[in-house]
Design a protein around this motif. Sequence first.
Motif, mmCIF file in Angstrom:
data_model
loop_
_atom_site.group_PDB
_atom_site.id
_atom_site.type_symbol
_atom_site.label_atom_id
_atom_site.label_comp_id
_atom_site.label_asym_id
_atom_site.label_seq_id
_atom_site.Cartn_x
_atom_site.Cartn_y
_atom_site.Cartn_z
ATOM 1 N N THR A 184 55.796 37.850 -17.559
ATOM 2 C CA THR A 184 55.036 37.977 -16.321
ATOM 3 C C THR A 184 53.565 37.701 -16.614
ATOM 4 O O THR A 184 53.038 38.118 -17.642
ATOM 5 N N SER A 185 52.914 37.010 -15.703
ATOM 6 C CA SER A 185 51.481 36.749 -15.820
ATOM 7 C C SER A 185 50.718 37.578 -14.791
ATOM 8 O O SER A 185 51.124 37.677 -13.636
ATOM 9 N N VAL A 186 49.636 38.172 -15.242
ATOM 10 C CA VAL A 186 48.732 38.887 -14.354
ATOM 11 C C VAL A 186 47.419 38.115 -14.315
ATOM 12 O O VAL A 186 46.732 37.985 -15.329
ATOM 13 N N PHE A 187 47.106 37.560 -13.160
ATOM 14 C CA PHE A 187 45.859 36.821 -12.976
ATOM 15 C C PHE A 187 44.858 37.689 -12.217
ATOM 16 O O PHE A 187 45.240 38.428 -11.302
ATOM 17 N N ILE A 188 43.608 37.571 -12.605
ATOM 18 C CA ILE A 188 42.536 38.214 -11.838
ATOM 19 C C ILE A 188 41.595 37.118 -11.363
ATOM 20 O O ILE A 188 41.019 36.378 -12.168
ATOM 21 N N LEU A 189 41.499 36.985 -10.045
ATOM 22 C CA LEU A 189 40.606 36.019 -9.408
ATOM 23 C C LEU A 189 39.491 36.786 -8.725
ATOM 24 O O LEU A 189 39.747 37.770 -8.018
ATOM 25 N N GLN A 190 38.264 36.343 -8.927
ATOM 26 C CA GLN A 190 37.113 37.039 -8.358
ATOM 27 C C GLN A 190 36.152 36.066 -7.704
ATOM 28 O O GLN A 190 35.969 34.937 -8.168
ATOM 29 N N SER A 191 35.540 36.528 -6.623
ATOM 30 C CA SER A 191 34.429 35.767 -6.068
ATOM 31 C C SER A 191 33.304 35.766 -7.104
ATOM 32 O O SER A 191 33.225 36.647 -7.968
ATOM 33 N N HIS A 192 32.431 34.775 -7.021
ATOM 34 C CA HIS A 192 31.327 34.708 -7.984
ATOM 35 C C HIS A 192 30.416 35.917 -7.854
ATOM 36 O O HIS A 192 29.835 36.384 -8.843
ATOM 37 N N THR A 193 30.314 36.441 -6.643
ATOM 38 C CA THR A 193 29.499 37.647 -6.431
ATOM 39 C C THR A 193 30.104 38.841 -7.146
ATOM 40 O O THR A 193 29.397 39.623 -7.792
ATOM 41 N N ALA A 194 31.431 38.977 -7.054
ATOM 42 C CA ALA A 194 32.098 40.091 -7.730
ATOM 43 C C ALA A 194 32.024 39.954 -9.241
ATOM 44 O O ALA A 194 31.911 40.948 -9.967
ATOM 45 N N SER A 195 32.080 38.714 -9.733
ATOM 46 C CA SER A 195 32.047 38.506 -11.187
ATOM 47 C C SER A 195 30.714 38.910 -11.800
ATOM 48 O O SER A 195 30.616 39.112 -13.011
ATOM 49 N N LYS A 196 29.686 39.030 -10.973
ATOM 50 C CA LYS A 196 28.365 39.432 -11.454
ATOM 51 C C LYS A 196 28.168 40.944 -11.424
ATOM 52 O O LYS A 196 27.102 41.435 -11.786
ATOM 53 N N ASP A 197 29.198 41.666 -10.973
ATOM 54 C CA ASP A 197 29.117 43.124 -10.919
ATOM 55 C C ASP A 197 29.035 43.666 -12.343
ATOM 56 O O ASP A 197 29.986 43.562 -13.120
ATOM 57 N N GLU A 198 27.929 44.249 -12.702
ATOM 58 C CA GLU A 198 27.693 44.673 -14.086
ATOM 59 C C GLU A 198 28.571 45.849 -14.509
ATOM 60 O O GLU A 198 28.746 46.089 -15.705
ATOM 61 N N LYS A 199 29.128 46.583 -13.550
ATOM 62 C CA LYS A 199 29.976 47.707 -13.908
ATOM 63 C C LYS A 199 31.444 47.297 -14.026
ATOM 64 O O LYS A 199 32.159 47.740 -14.917
ATOM 65 N N CYS A 200 31.890 46.427 -13.137
ATOM 66 C CA CYS A 200 33.308 46.083 -13.070
ATOM 67 C C CYS A 200 33.706 44.972 -14.029
ATOM 68 O O CYS A 200 34.681 45.100 -14.773
ATOM 69 N N THR A 201 32.997 43.866 -14.024
ATOM 70 C CA THR A 201 33.418 42.673 -14.752
ATOM 71 C C THR A 201 33.558 42.870 -16.259
ATOM 72 O O THR A 201 34.528 42.386 -16.860
ATOM 73 N N PRO A 202 32.624 43.540 -16.956
ATOM 74 C CA PRO A 202 32.811 43.736 -18.397
ATOM 75 C C PRO A 202 34.115 44.436 -18.742
ATOM 76 O O PRO A 202 34.693 44.177 -19.811
ATOM 77 N N LYS A 203 34.605 45.301 -17.868
ATOM 78 C CA LYS A 203 35.868 45.982 -18.136
ATOM 79 C C LYS A 203 37.027 44.999 -18.143
ATOM 80 O O LYS A 203 37.969 45.128 -18.934
ATOM 81 N N LEU A 204 36.972 44.015 -17.252
ATOM 82 C CA LEU A 204 38.062 43.057 -17.137
ATOM 83 C C LEU A 204 38.265 42.255 -18.406
ATOM 84 O O LEU A 204 39.381 41.852 -18.728
ATOM 85 N N THR A 205 37.211 41.983 -19.117
ATOM 86 C CA THR A 205 37.281 41.146 -20.313
ATOM 87 C C THR A 205 37.486 41.958 -21.595
ATOM 88 O O THR A 205 37.574 41.383 -22.676
ATOM 89 N N SER A 206 37.593 43.257 -21.470
ATOM 90 C CA SER A 206 37.706 44.105 -22.658
ATOM 91 C C SER A 206 39.159 44.296 -23.075
ATOM 92 O O SER A 206 40.082 44.220 -22.259
ATOM 93 N N ASN A 207 39.357 44.555 -24.362
ATOM 94 C CA ASN A 207 40.692 44.853 -24.872
ATOM 95 C C ASN A 207 41.197 46.184 -24.348
ATOM 96 O O ASN A 207 42.406 46.381 -24.194
ATOM 97 N N ILE A 208 40.291 47.099 -24.067
ATOM 98 C CA ILE A 208 40.680 48.407 -23.530
ATOM 99 C C ILE A 208 41.365 48.243 -22.178
ATOM 100 O O ILE A 208 42.397 48.864 -21.895
ATOM 101 N N PHE A 209 40.791 47.377 -21.338
ATOM 102 C CA PHE A 209 41.391 47.132 -20.022
ATOM 103 C C PHE A 209 42.774 46.509 -20.163
ATOM 104 O O PHE A 209 43.745 46.944 -19.528
ATOM 105 N N GLU A 210 42.897 45.503 -21.007
ATOM 106 C CA GLU A 210 44.185 44.823 -21.180
ATOM 107 C C GLU A 210 45.242 45.765 -21.735
ATOM 108 O O GLU A 210 46.388 45.784 -21.265
ATOM 109 N N ASN A 211 44.897 46.575 -22.727
ATOM 110 C CA ASN A 211 45.852 47.522 -23.303
ATOM 111 C C ASN A 211 46.276 48.575 -22.291
ATOM 112 O O ASN A 211 47.444 48.972 -22.234
ATOM 113 N N GLY A 212 45.317 49.017 -21.476
ATOM 114 C CA GLY A 212 45.650 49.997 -20.451
ATOM 115 C C GLY A 212 46.580 49.434 -19.404
ATOM 116 O O GLY A 212 47.504 50.125 -18.929
ATOM 117 N N LEU A 213 46.368 48.180 -19.032
ATOM 118 C CA LEU A 213 47.231 47.538 -18.047
ATOM 119 C C LEU A 213 48.638 47.342 -18.605
ATOM 120 O O LEU A 213 49.635 47.550 -17.900
#
Length: 319
Positions: free
Chosen positions: A262-291
């Motif tokens: 199964t593939s899990v894709f995350i698509l974001q508006s460019h505005t959302a991708s600049k969110d300093e609180k949310c976006t760094p979590k998406l690219t972290s190993n902690i987020f992927e392992n938790g998912l």
Amino acid sequence: MFHSIHNNKDEQDSVSGLSIPKIYVPPMEERSKSSDYTPATNIFHHLVFCVLVRYASLSGGQQLLDLRGGGMQGAIHSQVFDFLSKNLKSSSIESLDHCNIMECFASPLNVYSSHFCSVFHEDLDCHFGSYGNSPPVPMGFFGTIGQVHEANPPFAPGMMELMVKQMEEHLQFSDSLANNSKSDDGHNEGKLTFIVIVPSCESKELNVNGNKITKFAKQSFLSMLRSPYFAKHIILKAREHGYVEASQHMRPTRYKESQYNTSVFILQSHTASKDEKCTPKLTSNIFENGLREAFSSRHLQELNERRCGGTNIIIDKMD
């Protein structure tokens, strides 16, 4: 309005080992539980019957023969929704410990979030809390509901391509709203995220063997991988993750193990991708392992509990 929450451990009864959803009835019924059979109750029962029959017909009408519900779509675990809602919270809503997630493809019989879209919204599902059709929905619709939306679409040709096309249109529209907004007070204008769960199409072996699901999903898969709104791609290996049976209301078991990647894709508006609180979590190993942990199969655990003599074990246990 009636609302069925079918994928929530706190909103289910277990009768003879069979998981049955609680369906919220009008306030009149709550005020007078011992009252006689009322017109409202009669209407409610008719609506429930219509939902059951219509979705049974849509899935092939096989319930009366083998109780499997035909090809009804499986659902992701409630742990996945909980994990996403806590980890995709925008920096501009610090007062909340989670965010509301809209389910783009759900039904009154198979839903976790209080916000969902469904195929029969206009004439039937709206009575059970459906917010709109899936798809299409009007431009700007998702911005009125929240920032994060989950999509686990039917794996059908045409439907998946339409889904990706419309998601990109909504993401583009969200960015245009943000660009045209003159507000600088931290408002959430333009912050839009889609979490999409689809069959993985990266395995050449599956394509060579002619797997139909992979074939149907390939075009939409590649579209998301190449999308200008692509943020992250996570592959869940077969047999290492699972789903909730969509026909769990008719089965003695609730969970199933996935036989395919199964593939899990995350698509974001460019505005959302600049969110300093949310976006760094998406690219972290902690987020992927938790998912991955949230997606882990609970099928074997359920079977083991049944073998040990458990009866009321059809619940979605929290880790």
